[in-house]
Design an enzyme around this catalytic site. Structure first.
Site, PDB file in Angstrom:
ATOM      1  N   CYS A  13       0.860  -1.186   0.000  1.00  0.00           N
ATOM      2  CA  CYS A  13       0.000   0.000   0.000  1.00  0.00           C
ATOM      3  C   CYS A  13       0.893   1.230   0.000  1.00  0.00           C
ATOM      4  CB  CYS A  13      -0.985  -0.029   1.157  1.00  0.00           C
ATOM      5  SG  CYS A  13      -0.224  -0.150   2.781  1.00  0.00           S
TER       6      CYS A  13
ATOM      7  N   ARG B 167      -2.174  -0.757   5.510  1.00  0.00           N
ATOM      8  CA  ARG B 167      -3.408  -1.276   4.917  1.00  0.00           C
ATOM      9  C   ARG B 167      -3.180  -2.656   4.306  1.00  0.00           C
ATOM     10  NH1 ARG B 167      -4.846   3.651   1.076  1.00  0.00           N
ATOM     11  NH2 ARG B 167      -2.655   4.125   1.424  1.00  0.00           N
TER      12      ARG B 167
END
Lengths: 148, 305
Positions: free
Chosen positions: B257, B262
């Site tokens: 990410c 994430r």
């Protein structure tokens, strides 16, 4: 760094405690952030979003013509941030407590790096503190616009 | 493991037998809110809250839960790396976590930072670490107890274990060698196409170029979560990653990410919920790749899932 008296008091308050206690203090400022006045509720267009904050934060700046006792103009700050974003609310609470009611010249004289003086880097991380610096930059820009 | 149980401590808490969890490849990696409510306070269990907002825990948390913050506790900002085995052991001791403790992690934003913390615990080989399905939101929305009382855990004796970066972590050179293989970009569509350098509403900072690693499939991380913040069912997740994206559990997959937080969430889904055997998280992610001289990139919507 020359700071306006109310902001300098907050800096002293933070300096007097341990990094862990600074977090508690930040939470107090978060809880003490005044609610958005009725006239701004539901009118996000009248507020400026601070995109640099981790969580949505909106602010408005007013400069009233004849302020308090001295009679000169005074800056007023309004913030809208959700309860689930206490760090962002805490930053807003500090800026409100430290700057609301001051003459525009004093707000503009506050150094851009003033948030760093709170010693929150260790407790909160420098990355998160950027959100507060961004709020200050936007407040100062709006004050400049209101006073030009 | 050669650990002597003391005071009748169980070595590990029982698995949650919830049928939804039972469909996942490794149901022992998740617990439901009702399982946690039932086992809260039992010896051998430590509940950890890990949030994006560093103050959220202070506003109220699950009774007995300790806080672990990525920015200030798991990350070494000087080396741009995770803490070493000694610092991790010290942290665990302070939190009252022993090597054989069952750790249940929960947090805000669909467990995004909780999954990141779990991934870091896994780098240190902590064996029994689980996520609370639905995270903080699920617990709060069910009206379960919260408190502002800070626990005062008894220090434990956690060994200094060397971090193992070889199995679940990818570095830039690993990604370069992997080009052409399955890559999942879990950022927002705007970041993937190159239009944005960060999530919408977050600072536009961190990388000189916008775009994605060539050949990466775009699957925003939150697609793995349902509206209530809990993980989607096994069937839904298989349809997304296997069906739509065409990934296969026996392939080497790299996820990334912006800084690796994430993508930890997607790493958790592929590894523990779907049973993929070899998934690595590239934590240097876009802040490293997007700034690297001569690292190839693609712009545009690309191979979107």
């Amino acid at each position: 760094m020359s700071l306006p008296a109310p902001f300098a008091e907050i800096v002293e308050e933070f300096a007097a405690v341990t990094p862990r206690q600074r977090l508690e203090l930040l939470l107090d400022y978060s809880s003490d952030l005044p609610a958005l006045p009725e006239r701004y509720v539901g009118s996000r267009d009248a507020l400026e979003q601070v995109h640099e904050c981790q969580s949505p934060l909106f602010l408005a700046v007013e400069v009233d013509g004849d302020g308090a006792a001295g009679g000169g103009p005074a800056v007023h700050l309004f913030f809208d941030a959700p309860a689930e974003a206490p760090t962002t609310r805490g930053f807003a609470g500090i800026l409100h407590a430290g700057l609301d009611g001051l003459p525009p010249a004093e707000v503009l004289a506050l150094p851009d790096e003033a948030p760093l003086a709170l010693g929150l880097g260790e407790a909160v991380s420098p990355l998160r503190l950027r959100g507060m610096q961004a709020m200050l930059a936007r407040i100062k820009r709006q004050v400049r616009e209101r006073c030009s | 493991m050669c650990v002597t149980a003391t005071k009748g401590d169980p070595v590990s808490l029982p698995q949650d037998s919830d049928p939804k969890l039972g469909a996942y490849a490794h149901p022992e990696r998740l617990v439901t809110t009702s399982w946690l409510a039932e086992h809260l306070g039992e010896p051998g269990l430590v509940v950890v809250e890990s949030d994006e907002d560093v103050l959220l825990y202070e506003t109220g948390h699950i009774p007995g839960a300790v806080k672990v913050d990525w920015h200030t506790e798991l990350n070494d900002p000087v080396t741009r790396d995770y803490v070493d085995g000694g610092r991790f052991a010290e942290l665990m001791r302070d939190k009252g976590i022993a090597r054989d403790t069952t750790v249940v992690i929960y947090g805000d934003k669909n467990n995004w930072w909780a999954a990141y913390a779990l991934w870091v615990f896994t780098l240190f080989g902590h064996e029994d670490v689980r996520l609370l399905d639905g995270g903080r939101t699920a617990w709060v929305s069910e009206g379960r107890p919260m408190t502002t009382d800070k626990p005062d855990p008894e220090p434990t004796d956690y060994p200094a274990v060397e971090r193992d970066d070889s199995r679940i972590r990818a570095f830039k050179d690993d990604v370069l060698a992997h080009l052409g293989g399955p890559l999942v970009d879990v950022r927002t569509p705007g970041e993937f196409s190159g239009e944005l350098l960060h999530m919408p509403d977050y600072p536009q900072e961190g990388a000189m170029r916008g775009g994605h690693i060539p050949g990466a499939a775009s699957v925003p991380w939150a697609r793995a979560a349902a509206e209530d913040g809990r993980f989607r069912t096994r069937v839904e997740l298989d349809a997304l990653y296997g069906g739509e994206v065409g990934l296969s559990p026996d392939e080497d997959v790299i996820v990334y990410c912006r800084i690796g937080e994430r993508s930890s969430h997607t790493w958790f889904v592929l590894t523990h919920l779907l049973g993929y055997g070899s998934v690595r998280n590239y934590d240097g992610s876009w802040t490293e790749w997007g700034n690297s001289v001569r690292a190839p990139i693609e712009k545009g919507a690309g191979r979107s899932a």
